[in-house]
Design an enzyme around this catalytic site. Structure first.
Site, PDB file in Angstrom:
ATOM      1  CG  HIS A 264     104.461  46.708 -23.778  1.00 16.17           C
ATOM      2  ND1 HIS A 264     105.245  45.828 -23.594  1.00 16.17           N
ATOM      3  CD2 HIS A 264     105.238  47.867 -23.187  1.00 16.17           C
ATOM      4  CE1 HIS A 264     106.251  46.212 -22.887  1.00 16.17           C
ATOM      5  NE2 HIS A 264     106.178  47.435 -22.774  1.00 16.17           N
ATOM      6  CD  GLU A 265     104.128  51.765 -23.897  1.00 19.10           C
ATOM      7  OE1 GLU A 265     104.331  52.125 -22.772  1.00 19.10           O
ATOM      8  OE2 GLU A 265     104.868  51.171 -24.465  1.00 19.10           O
ATOM      9  CG  HIS A 268     104.453  50.064 -18.925  1.00 19.57           C
ATOM     10  ND1 HIS A 268     105.423  49.258 -17.930  1.00 19.57           N
ATOM     11  CD2 HIS A 268     105.024  49.633 -20.220  1.00 19.57           C
ATOM     12  CE1 HIS A 268     106.298  48.918 -18.569  1.00 19.57           C
ATOM     13  NE2 HIS A 268     106.304  49.155 -20.214  1.00 19.57           N
ATOM     14  CD  GLU A 294     109.457  46.562 -19.972  1.00 17.95           C
ATOM     15  OE1 GLU A 294     108.989  45.670 -20.981  1.00 17.95           O
ATOM     16  OE2 GLU A 294     109.020  47.663 -20.132  1.00 17.95           O
TER      17      GLU A 294
HETATM   18 ZN    ZN Z   1     107.640  48.659 -21.584  1.00 15.21          ZN
END
Ligand code: ZN
Length: 499
Positions: A264-265, A268, A294
């Site tokens: 997830h990170e 980003h 997101e």
């Molecule tokens: Zn996030």
């Protein structure tokens, strides 16, 4: 002031503002990861001094004049500079509408509110936090009436996290999703559970770190511009496209937690790393909104990370790092376990299917609060009632209920919907990407370059040059619709649970 003078002042001040904000970010990250315990107070002073400098520059008369001159000469300037100046101007104009003493008082209030919330959550004592939330709601309503008296109060909140988002759009989005989710969730609850016994076995931290490095390499992240640190709550921060950092957390008996927070990170991080070089050190150099950000992190976490080919791709690595744990696990078993869906109490620990329901509950409650249709004292009751009705779970106490998230205590009302929007944006982007990229085959081969190139071309490189809905429409050649997300979830969970 001539236009040339304005452009030169603008450039000089913008560089300074960028540097101050980057310095604050690095100091914040340092404080969250490696700084010694007793450094907090001194760090507070450093950050306050930088914020003061930044405030001085952004409200400086000649800077404001330069912004106005650029704004009045739009047709003679480069589009990116016009947009950049507009963003500063809009912020300054909105700020000027709020009386300075009320703004300072609100900052003080939020500081206190956060501290009270921590304590209240620990003791599961909503009553002690309630007056603070009441004041937050009341203040945000008043601020909305200063900055945009014509606009609905909750629309002002939503717009501050996702430009262009309104209550009406949320109603359409969540209204379409809610019945589908309800049905899928209840069908999954009645279906045969998937096998997960191997998921909670001991997976040594050093091996999890090796897994994180493997994932980072797989995702094609340029490690000369990227670093991983450890912290309690994972996040990504960036000083520029040349310095992006993530912080993550490892749990010995839950390897999937770190695995997915890493993916997830990293999602980003890829976005920040991929923003156009021409926007570096300006206010256009970074992700455009919460929702689009997101969409990138969740694209990698759920659409790629929780796909069948991805489970097959990483299984040999898992077997190498923890042979006993994955001894009798095949790709399909791993995939289903990684996608397990089970209604639960805590949003941040929930699965891909039930996650949006947690958001819907928060959205409905925020919406009612901001419109004065729900009073703060009735909030826990309404929270618990919805958890029972939508997810079938009983909330034992406010710690595991209405007090679980920090957002409201920090004054962030209107933030939650952007998480769910991100997931839906991701599903729509996937569909468009598939027209030119064989996504499944890329994942099977572990070759993420074509996927990253597509995202870089269509999303990342644009930074904050376009508004989120403009950007999404440009990338998909179509306006946003929840249909792709609904189809994606239905198809995926029907397959996993044989519905
Ligand atoms: Zn996030």
């Amino acid at each position: 002031m001539t236009l040339d003078q304005a452009l030169s002042i603008f450039d000089e001040y913008q560089q300074k503002l960028w540097a101050l904000s980057a310095a604050s970010g690095i100091i914040y990250h340092d404080g969250n990861t490696v700084a010694p315990k007793k450094s907090a107070q001194a760090r507070g002073r450093i950050i306050a001094a930088l914020a003061e400098q930044s405030y001085g520059i952004s409200t400086d008369k000649s800077f404001m004049e330069a912004l106005e001159v650029i704004d009045c000469n739009k047709d003679k300037c480069d589009g990116a500079i016009v947009k950049s100046a507009y963003l500063y101007l809009k912020e300054a104009r909105d700020m000027a509408k709020i009386p300075a003493e009320e703004y300072v008082e609100f900052s003080r209030h939020i500081n206190e509110s956060s501290a009270v919330w921590h304590e209240a959550k620990e003791n599961s004592d909503f009553a002690s936090f309630a007056p603070y939330l009441e004041k937050t709601v009341e203040t945000l309503r008043r601020f909305a009436s200063y900055t945009d008296p014509e606009k609905d109060v909750y629309d002002v909140c939503l717009d501050s996290y996702e430009k262009g988002l309104t209550t009406e759009k949320c109603e359409q989005f969540f209204g379409a999703l809610k019945p589908v989710l309800k049905e899928l969730i209840s069908k999954v609850a009645a279906a045969k559970p998937v096998r997960t016994d191997f998921m909670k076995e001991h997976f040594p931290i050093d091996k999890q770190k090796a897994l994180a490095d493997y994932i980072t390499e797989l995702m094609g992240i340029d490690t000369d511009r990227f670093a991983i640190a450890e912290t309690e709550h994972p996040y990504t921060t960036d000083a520029s496209r040349y310095d992006v950092r993530i912080a993550t957390h490892y749990y010995e008996d839950a390897f999937a937690s770190a695995l997915f927070s890493n993916i997830h990170e990293n999602g980003h991080a890829l976005y920040e790393l991929g923003t156009g070089e021409e926007y570096a050190f300006t206010n256009l150099g970074g992700g455009v909104s919460m929702g689009i950000h997101e969409s990138q992190s969740r694209f990698y976490e759920n659409i790629i990370g929780r796909s069948y080919p991805f489970a097959n791709l990483i299984l040999p690595k898992l077997k190498e790092l923890a042979p006993a744990q994955f001894r009798d696990v095949d790709g399909e078993t791993l995939w289903k376990a990684l996608c397990e869906s089970k209604p639960s109490l805590i949003r941040t620990e929930s699965d891909e299917l039930t996650y949006t329901m947690h958001i819907i509950i928060r959205y409905e409650l925020e919406n009612l609060l901001m419109h004065g249709e729900l009073t703060v004292d009735k909030l826990p009751e309404e929270w618990n009632r919805r958890y029972k009705e939508y997810l079938g779970v009983d909330v034992p106490d406010d710690k595991h209920g209405v007090l679980q998230d920090s957002h409201w205590s920090g004054g962030s009302i209107g933030y939650f919907p952007s998480y769910a929007l991100g997931s839906a944006y991701g599903a729509q982007l996937l569909c468009k990407m598939k027209e030119s990229v064989n996504v499944e085959q890329c994942i099977e081969k572990g070759d993420f370059a074509p996927i990253n190139n597509w995202l870089e071309q269509n999303i990342w490189r644009h930074g904050r040059r376009y508004d989120p809905n403009e950007l999404l429409t440009m990338a998909c050649k179509q306006e946003f619709t929840p249909d792709y997300f609904i189809d994606y979830l239905t198809e995926k969970y029907t397959k996993i649970y044989n519905l």
